[in-house]
Write a protein that holds these residues in place. Structure first.
Motif, PDB file in Angstrom:
ATOM      1  N   SER A  54      41.571  21.345  71.410  1.00 42.11           N
ATOM      2  CA  SER A  54      42.537  22.447  71.365  1.00 42.11           C
ATOM      3  C   SER A  54      41.849  23.795  71.561  1.00 42.11           C
ATOM      4  O   SER A  54      42.354  24.663  72.284  1.00 42.11           O
ATOM      5  CB  SER A  54      43.279  22.426  70.024  1.00 42.11           C
ATOM      6  OG  SER A  54      44.148  23.524  69.903  1.00 42.11           O
ATOM      7  N   TRP A  55      40.658  23.942  70.938  1.00 46.55           N
ATOM      8  CA  TRP A  55      39.936  25.208  71.088  1.00 46.55           C
ATOM      9  C   TRP A  55      39.463  25.399  72.524  1.00 46.55           C
ATOM     10  O   TRP A  55      39.507  26.502  73.066  1.00 46.55           O
ATOM     11  CB  TRP A  55      38.763  25.225  70.119  1.00 46.55           C
ATOM     12  CG  TRP A  55      37.953  26.479  70.157  1.00 46.55           C
ATOM     13  CD1 TRP A  55      36.677  26.633  70.582  1.00 46.55           C
ATOM     14  CD2 TRP A  55      38.386  27.789  69.748  1.00 46.55           C
ATOM     15  NE1 TRP A  55      36.271  27.942  70.472  1.00 46.55           N
ATOM     16  CE2 TRP A  55      37.308  28.679  69.957  1.00 46.55           C
ATOM     17  CE3 TRP A  55      39.570  28.290  69.231  1.00 46.55           C
ATOM     18  CZ2 TRP A  55      37.383  30.025  69.664  1.00 46.55           C
ATOM     19  CZ3 TRP A  55      39.649  29.643  68.945  1.00 46.55           C
ATOM     20  CH2 TRP A  55      38.571  30.500  69.159  1.00 46.55           C
ATOM     21  N   THR A  56      39.031  24.298  73.153  1.00 45.88           N
ATOM     22  CA  THR A  56      38.610  24.394  74.561  1.00 45.88           C
ATOM     23  C   THR A  56      39.772  24.783  75.453  1.00 45.88           C
ATOM     24  O   THR A  56      39.646  25.641  76.341  1.00 45.88           O
ATOM     25  CB  THR A  56      38.020  23.042  75.006  1.00 45.88           C
ATOM     26  OG1 THR A  56      36.915  22.707  74.167  1.00 45.88           O
ATOM     27  CG2 THR A  56      37.559  23.118  76.456  1.00 45.88           C
ATOM     28  N   GLN A  57      40.936  24.165  75.208  1.00 43.96           N
ATOM     29  CA  GLN A  57      42.118  24.506  75.997  1.00 43.96           C
ATOM     30  C   GLN A  57      42.534  25.959  75.771  1.00 43.96           C
ATOM     31  O   GLN A  57      42.943  26.652  76.709  1.00 43.96           O
ATOM     32  CB  GLN A  57      43.266  23.568  75.638  1.00 43.96           C
ATOM     33  CG  GLN A  57      43.025  22.119  76.048  1.00 43.96           C
ATOM     34  CD  GLN A  57      44.110  21.192  75.535  1.00 43.96           C
ATOM     35  OE1 GLN A  57      45.086  21.634  74.921  1.00 43.96           O
ATOM     36  NE2 GLN A  57      43.946  19.902  75.777  1.00 43.96           N
ATOM     37  N   GLN A  58      42.404  26.407  74.541  1.00 42.99           N
ATOM     38  CA  GLN A  58      42.765  27.797  74.250  1.00 42.99           C
ATOM     39  C   GLN A  58      41.836  28.758  74.989  1.00 42.99           C
ATOM     40  O   GLN A  58      42.283  29.765  75.550  1.00 42.99           O
ATOM     41  CB  GLN A  58      42.683  28.046  72.745  1.00 42.99           C
ATOM     42  CG  GLN A  58      42.991  29.488  72.347  1.00 42.99           C
ATOM     43  CD  GLN A  58      42.834  29.705  70.858  1.00 42.99           C
ATOM     44  OE1 GLN A  58      42.829  28.767  70.081  1.00 42.99           O
ATOM     45  NE2 GLN A  58      42.702  30.952  70.454  1.00 42.99           N
ATOM     46  N   ARG A  59      40.524  28.447  74.982  1.00 41.08           N
ATOM     47  CA  ARG A  59      39.585  29.295  75.700  1.00 41.08           C
ATOM     48  C   ARG A  59      39.906  29.330  77.193  1.00 41.08           C
ATOM     49  O   ARG A  59      39.881  30.403  77.823  1.00 41.08           O
ATOM     50  CB  ARG A  59      38.165  28.776  75.491  1.00 41.08           C
ATOM     51  CG  ARG A  59      37.607  29.044  74.097  1.00 41.08           C
ATOM     52  CD  ARG A  59      36.254  28.383  73.941  1.00 41.08           C
ATOM     53  NE  ARG A  59      35.613  28.776  72.710  1.00 41.08           N
ATOM     54  CZ  ARG A  59      34.450  28.273  72.275  1.00 41.08           C
ATOM     55  NH1 ARG A  59      33.820  27.375  73.019  1.00 41.08           N
ATOM     56  NH2 ARG A  59      33.920  28.685  71.153  1.00 41.08           N
ATOM     57  N   GLU A  60      40.176  28.151  77.753  1.00 48.53           N
ATOM     58  CA  GLU A  60      40.504  28.102  79.176  1.00 48.53           C
ATOM     59  C   GLU A  60      41.779  28.882  79.472  1.00 48.53           C
ATOM     60  O   GLU A  60      41.871  29.580  80.492  1.00 48.53           O
ATOM     61  CB  GLU A  60      40.653  26.645  79.612  1.00 48.53           C
ATOM     62  CG  GLU A  60      39.346  25.859  79.565  1.00 48.53           C
ATOM     63  CD  GLU A  60      39.547  24.408  79.922  1.00 48.53           C
ATOM     64  OE1 GLU A  60      40.734  24.003  80.073  1.00 48.53           O
ATOM     65  OE2 GLU A  60      38.554  23.668  80.046  1.00 48.53           O
ATOM     66  N   PHE A  61      42.766  28.762  78.588  1.00 50.35           N
ATOM     67  CA  PHE A  61      44.017  29.487  78.786  1.00 50.35           C
ATOM     68  C   PHE A  61      43.783  30.995  78.759  1.00 50.35           C
ATOM     69  O   PHE A  61      44.274  31.733  79.624  1.00 50.35           O
ATOM     70  CB  PHE A  61      45.017  29.085  77.710  1.00 50.35           C
ATOM     71  CG  PHE A  61      46.285  29.887  77.731  1.00 50.35           C
ATOM     72  CD1 PHE A  61      47.276  29.634  78.673  1.00 50.35           C
ATOM     73  CD2 PHE A  61      46.486  30.915  76.818  1.00 50.35           C
ATOM     74  CE1 PHE A  61      48.444  30.383  78.693  1.00 50.35           C
ATOM     75  CE2 PHE A  61      47.645  31.663  76.839  1.00 50.35           C
ATOM     76  CZ  PHE A  61      48.634  31.396  77.781  1.00 50.35           C
ATOM     77  N   VAL A  62      43.015  31.459  77.764  1.00 43.70           N
ATOM     78  CA  VAL A  62      42.743  32.899  77.665  1.00 43.70           C
ATOM     79  C   VAL A  62      41.975  33.380  78.884  1.00 43.70           C
ATOM     80  O   VAL A  62      42.268  34.449  79.452  1.00 43.70           O
ATOM     81  CB  VAL A  62      41.965  33.189  76.367  1.00 43.70           C
ATOM     82  CG1 VAL A  62      41.478  34.644  76.351  1.00 43.70           C
ATOM     83  CG2 VAL A  62      42.838  32.928  75.152  1.00 43.70           C
ATOM     84  N   ALA A  72      35.346  34.712  76.907  1.00 40.47           N
ATOM     85  CA  ALA A  72      35.548  33.391  77.501  1.00 40.47           C
ATOM     86  C   ALA A  72      34.303  32.945  78.261  1.00 40.47           C
ATOM     87  O   ALA A  72      33.908  31.779  78.192  1.00 40.47           O
ATOM     88  CB  ALA A  72      36.768  33.413  78.428  1.00 40.47           C
ATOM     89  N   ASP A 115      31.700  31.959  75.696  1.00 38.67           N
ATOM     90  CA  ASP A 115      32.004  30.657  75.103  1.00 38.67           C
ATOM     91  C   ASP A 115      31.655  29.517  76.047  1.00 38.67           C
ATOM     92  O   ASP A 115      31.241  28.436  75.615  1.00 38.67           O
ATOM     93  CB  ASP A 115      33.489  30.583  74.731  1.00 38.67           C
ATOM     94  CG  ASP A 115      33.847  31.533  73.605  1.00 38.67           C
ATOM     95  OD1 ASP A 115      32.930  31.903  72.846  1.00 38.67           O
ATOM     96  OD2 ASP A 115      35.021  31.915  73.494  1.00 38.67           O
TER      97      ASP A 115
END
Length: 493
Positions: A257-265, A322, A325
């Protein structure tokens, strides 16, 4: 492996602490308390029962003698006088701890055991005779420092009552032996309880160790460790193993979820930055050709341009985070004259602020010599961004016309850059969280100053990317000091 070893090191540092509200403490105390009550109850019951058996055995002996003596005297009376037969019968059953005597109705002694001729026996008899009444059934009494079983029965021979039979058995020695045995048993019982307590505490600690590791791992794990942290339990109970597997699954999902959030941002920031940059360009072009605009239109245009620029900076910060990260933060390493950089940043910030920007440079090397030129190897633009963000933060949270000081210190192994102000300060509970993303100490003040909560997070990311560290020292009402430490000083040009 480094992550797991770091976690284990932090976990072992927390061992040895006693928490009275922990499950381990409560289970240990509860089981030990129940064991003490159980052992104590059994020990008390066993002691009382044994004591009663001891006393009852002596009582039965006295009752037996009370029944036997008249029959023995009747047998002797067929051959010898009654008084002689009574003495002989008493002497046949007497022992060192058994005192027997018979008195006539007028109080005279009919017969007595040979053991009564001693001084102590005479004192006991005198004390017994002085009692206001004597039991007909054997009862225990404490007389003249001796523990006695006393009994008095009417003495009848061949149906004729000739007096009264007195029996006193000294059980002081048996009582002392019994008390000694009780003390020994109590000591053994106490040692057994202590050993049991240690065994129970150790067993409960081992049983709860997996839960403790899970709890402590959640305290020390960071966002970057979510994908690597896995709890391995080989000998834990099945329920705890299932919980650990669920815990590991949760960590994996959080990592995803954190990886997806980073990619989304990152994607959103990248997609929005280009059109917003174009919009900002058009707004600046309109500002340059605003002669025909009314005052209200000019004000609206200026506000739109400022807000657009603020959003572009926010998106740039999100992109930088991003990239950091993802490990793609690009740094251009070059030797930098820090004294020159500090003066440059101060001159850039001074015209746009009502605060006085002061620069202080101090070099402390092995020889204690001073120098105006101090060099490190870092990314010049990123380091300038760090200093600007720290100055901007100091200006926002301090009163107008108060000085903001930039200090530069060189030591043998590192260089320290400090940005200090005389503002409102930061409370201690907030000091550990101000470098988190989107964290704000005062939401209302942050909104009024236009802060997004990313400035200090960007600073920390950039400083650590250049191999350094940042700390804060602050006190409410007195201001704050942010210290950036960079390695490898004295890079000569």
């Amino acid at each position: 492996m480094n992550l797991i070893s770091d976690l284990l090191t932090k976990i072992t540092q927390n061992k040895g602490r006693i928490d009275p509200f922990s499950l381990q403490f409560r289970l240990t105390v509860g089981i030990i308390g129940a064991s003490v009550l159980s052992f104590g109850g059994v020990a008390i019951w066993t002691t009382w029962t044994t004591y009663q058996i001891l006393i009852d055995s002596h009582k039965q002996n006295i009752i037996y003698l009370t029944d036997r003596l008249p029959r023995d005297v009747e047998l002797y009376s067929e051959m010898i006088p009654v008084d002689i037969g009574l003495r002989r019968a008493i002497n046949n059953v007497t022992s060192p701890n058994l005192l027997i005597w018979a008195r006539a109705p007028d109080g005279s002694v009919l017969a007595q055991a040979e053991t009564l001729k001693t001084e102590r026996a005479s004192q006991i008899v005198a004390a017994v005779d002085s009692l206001p009444w004597l039991p007909t059934k054997p009862q225990s009494s404490w007389i003249n420092g001796s523990y006695l079983l006393l009994s008095s029965e009417p003495l009848a021979i061949n149906g004729t009552r000739i007096g009264k039979l007195y029996i006193a058995q000294d059980i002081t020695r048996d009582q002392a032996r019994f008390l000694g045995l009780i003390r020994s048993l109590s000591l053994v019982n106490l040692l057994a309880i202590l050993a049991l307590a240690m065994a129970i505490a150790s067993y409960i600690r081992r049983s709860l160790q997996p839960l403790r590791e899970m709890s402590q791992m959640t305290q020390v794990i960071s966002v970057d460790d979510l994908g690597q942290a896995q709890l391995q339990l080989d000998s834990a109970p099945s329920e705890v193993t299932d919980l650990a597997q669920t815990f590991n699954t949760m960590l994996s999902r959080l990592s995803d979820s954190w990886t997806q959030q980073r990619e989304f941002v990152s994607n959103v920031s990248h997609e929005l930055r280009t059109p917003l940059t174009i919009v900002h360009g058009y707004l600046q072009s309109m500002q340059r050709r605003s002669q025909n605009l009314t005052e209200a239109q000019q004000e609206a245009l200026d506000i739109a341009a400022v807000e657009t620029e603020r959003i572009i900076r926010l998106l740039q910060d999100l992109l930088d985070l991003a990239r950091a990260d993802s490990g793609y933060l690009h740094l251009s390493w070059e030797p930098i004259d820090l004294a020159s950089l500090l003066r440059e940043v101060a001159s850039m910030a001074d015209p746009f602020s009502s605060h006085t920007i002061q620069v202080e440079i101090e070099r402390l090397d092995a020889h204690g010599s001073g120098a105006e030129s101090i060099h490190v190897k870092a990314d010049r633009s990123r380091l300038r961004q760090v200093l600007i963000n720290l100055i901007d933060n100091a200006v926002k949270y301090s009163e107008p016309h108060t000085p903001v000081t930039l200090r530069l210190h060189q030591f043998d192994e590192f260089v320290a850059l400090q940005v200090s102000d005389r503002g409102c300060g930061i409370d201690l509970p907030h000091q550990t969280r101000i470098f988190e993303r989107f964290y704000r100490v005062d939401e209302a003040r942050s909104r009024s100053t236009g802060g997004s909560g990313l400035g200090l997070s960007i600073v920390k990311t950039l400083v650590e990317g250049m191999g350094g560290s940042i700390t804060v020292r602050s006190k409410l009402g007195e201001g704050s000091v942010f210290t950036v430490t960079l390695p490898n000083p004295s890079v000569k040009l």
